[in-house]
Design a protein around this motif. Sequence first.
Motif, mmCIF file in Angstrom:
data_model
loop_
_atom_site.group_PDB
_atom_site.id
_atom_site.type_symbol
_atom_site.label_atom_id
_atom_site.label_comp_id
_atom_site.label_asym_id
_atom_site.label_seq_id
_atom_site.Cartn_x
_atom_site.Cartn_y
_atom_site.Cartn_z
ATOM 1 N N TYR A 173 -34.452 44.183 7.314
ATOM 2 C CA TYR A 173 -33.447 43.417 8.058
ATOM 3 C C TYR A 173 -33.810 41.938 8.055
ATOM 4 O O TYR A 173 -32.950 41.071 7.833
ATOM 5 N N SER A 200 -30.670 37.661 15.951
ATOM 6 C CA SER A 200 -29.738 37.177 14.930
ATOM 7 C C SER A 200 -29.204 35.788 15.231
ATOM 8 O O SER A 200 -28.790 35.062 14.323
ATOM 9 N N ILE A 221 -23.426 46.596 8.531
ATOM 10 C CA ILE A 221 -23.444 45.132 8.594
ATOM 11 C C ILE A 221 -22.498 44.540 7.559
ATOM 12 O O ILE A 221 -21.716 43.626 7.835
ATOM 13 N N ARG A 258 -24.196 41.521 12.566
ATOM 14 C CA ARG A 258 -25.620 41.785 12.457
ATOM 15 C C ARG A 258 -26.130 42.711 13.561
ATOM 16 O O ARG A 258 -27.290 43.108 13.563
#
Length: 439
Positions: free
Chosen positions: A275, A337, A403, A409
């Motif tokens: 990620y 994020s 995503i 996100r």
Amino acid sequence: MSAEHAPAVPPRAAAAAGGQASLPRKIAAITIGNGLEFFDFAIYTYFATILGKQFFPASSPMTQLLLSLATFGIGFVVRPLGGIVIGSYADRAGRKAAMSLTLWLMAAGSAVFVVVPTYAQAGPLAPCLLVLGRLIQGFAVGGEVGASTSMLLEYAGPRNRGFFASWQLFSQALSTLLGSLVGLGLSAALSPAQLEAWGWRIPFLIGLALIPLGTYVRRHLDETHARADVRGGKAAGTPVMAVLRDHRRKVVLGVLMTAGATSSNYIALHYLTNYAVGVLKLPFSTGLWASLLAGALQMVLAAAAGMASDTWGRKRVANVARVLLLVAILPAFGWLSAAPGIGRLLAVAAILVVPTVFISVSTVTMITEVFPRAVRATGLSIVYGIGVSIFGGFAQFLSTWLIELTGSRLAPAWYVMALGVLALWAVTRSEEQAGRALD
């Protein structure tokens, strides 16, 4: 009574006969072997972005990552089959024989990664061989968990089974920690070009070389399950038939609990690396630091989580930890994020791992101790194999796909939350076994 029909020697009696130091050595032997096996299986995820470039030429890095993570998930597809075959073998021939078999199967799978040609060298054959290696590894791990966890609980007493089962999670955390350290070491010692060209093979070579160590340390284990009489086994039916005939409710609840535990586990301990690199565009080494911290925290907290479940019960510990995770995970992903960086990444890793450890230890203890000794390895293998193959193995792929699909996100958090609610319900419907005699 004939020797064939004699019950297994009680683990505590065997430990007493062999001296007080023998039991810690046996726990260490199971833990080391299990950790080495999971190391070989888990290191793929740390190099998923690099493997995507080497084996899946595509128009975008996100597509490469998706294909690489799908291959990671394929290794989980055969876990139920490995669990059925090797778990049944463990319930017939004994735990030691099954655990030796899984180690050498894992070695065969790792050997594929050491020698497999890349797409540039072999074309479409290369990803096919990569998938073959993952299938062999998945088959091996599917049988390892049932045999090793059953043996751990069979060494324990009524009031410390959670503590003994926690060593299963400790060993998996050990593999995460070792994999992260190897990745960080290689990223520091090699240039990005060297790492992508050939450096990614080194961790698989290390894992392959360590398999004989796991085999050696397990030679000193005392069997906790007597070899079943062949004629009696046929008359009573296979362990798989017995589980599906007599324990269907336990299987369903166990799969739901496993789905909740494994989804949070793979997102917190493994997916944060990909990620960070693939979605947040942070450096490769930064993503590995998240896995390093996650593995270290699980190692430190695993025993405490097991003792907590022995003291306050599996259900209470699992439910409290689950609620805390459900409350924290969405804000944590949103915070990360919004301003990606190593500080926030490490903080989020810690926030997610702490409740996940308590959930995982309580869950693996619950789904093991509900099955009787004669079908324990098979029952656990089926539950674990189905739950992990569907909801854990593809957690990274599904999160990345969500995503890409939604543009959010926060999709990994929603995935964990949805399965967490199902697991919460399943725990409330299960029976508390803490403090009760195992058989």
